[in-house]
Design an enzyme around this catalytic site. Sequence first.
Site, PDB file in Angstrom:
ATOM      1  CB  SER A  10      -1.121   3.062   5.229  1.00  0.00           C
ATOM      2  OG  SER A  10      -0.747   2.282   4.103  1.00  0.00           O
ATOM      3  CE1 TYR A  47       4.677   3.755   7.349  1.00  0.00           C
ATOM      4  CE2 TYR A  47       3.358   2.480   5.805  1.00  0.00           C
ATOM      5  CZ  TYR A  47       3.686   3.691   6.393  1.00  0.00           C
ATOM      6  OH  TYR A  47       3.014   4.824   6.019  1.00  0.00           O
ATOM      7  CB  ALA A  48       2.008  -3.679   7.364  1.00  0.00           C
TER       8      ALA A  48
END
Length: 275
Positions: free
Chosen positions: A133, A146-147
Amino acid sequence: MKLKKSIALVTGASSGIGKATAERLAAAGYTVYGTSRRGVQAGQLPFSMLPLDVTRDESVDAVVKDLLRLEGRIDLLVNNAGFGVAPAGAEESSITQAQAIFDTNFMGIVRMTRAVVPHMRRQGGGRIINIGSVLGFLPMPYGALYAATKHAVAGYSESLDHELRTRGIRVSVVEPAYTKTQFDANFLEPDAKLEEYDQIRASLEVTLKNVMTAADPPEVVADAVLTAATAAQPKPRYTAGKLAGRLRMLRRFAPAAVLDSGIRKDLRLDARSVP
């Protein structure tokens, strides 16, 4: 890579990016096997489906063993399975929830890689493509866990590529920005919510819903995966879509203070009241 009789394994292929990727690879000539934790039937899909839970060692070992029994080789592994937590403060997820997201998003890739690489070494080559991502090179306020998993995926992928390159195996990470899938609809709610974050959680959900109206379709990511899979000299990292490309350029060339200010402005963080 020669596509004739090339065998691809795509995790998390029941919907979204995984499904679009499996379909794109099949159209390009790969024999594709997708996976789903729920063991979804392929039906009219142009690829076969196998049951897989990337958080369980025995499930990973079983799906690789089954595919080798069916086809005798694995030429391409696309690690796509993953999940996110709805916008929330980092402290609003328990240690158990933090461990769960890492277990799927990062350790799932490690499990799949460890299971597949020995066979790729023996056959003299292969490709591994991990779906990352833009959050693998940018921060995401109120999406810290999430990062963090995507930063881990990026670092792991680049390091692994150096290790395996001399063995004929290349590893790349594909990094999209916002993508129109059911991913955000399946967010887990933070399991340790705090009243202090109620207002900003609600506001961020509205902001992200608005952003998603202009998001790329999953086919944009699938095209980037195919490019990485078939490149004669694959790059360690590929962005997917125009926004992801612009963000990569900003990360490389914009002053840190400008980038920091842009992130806060886009998410309207400084405009939000703090209790």
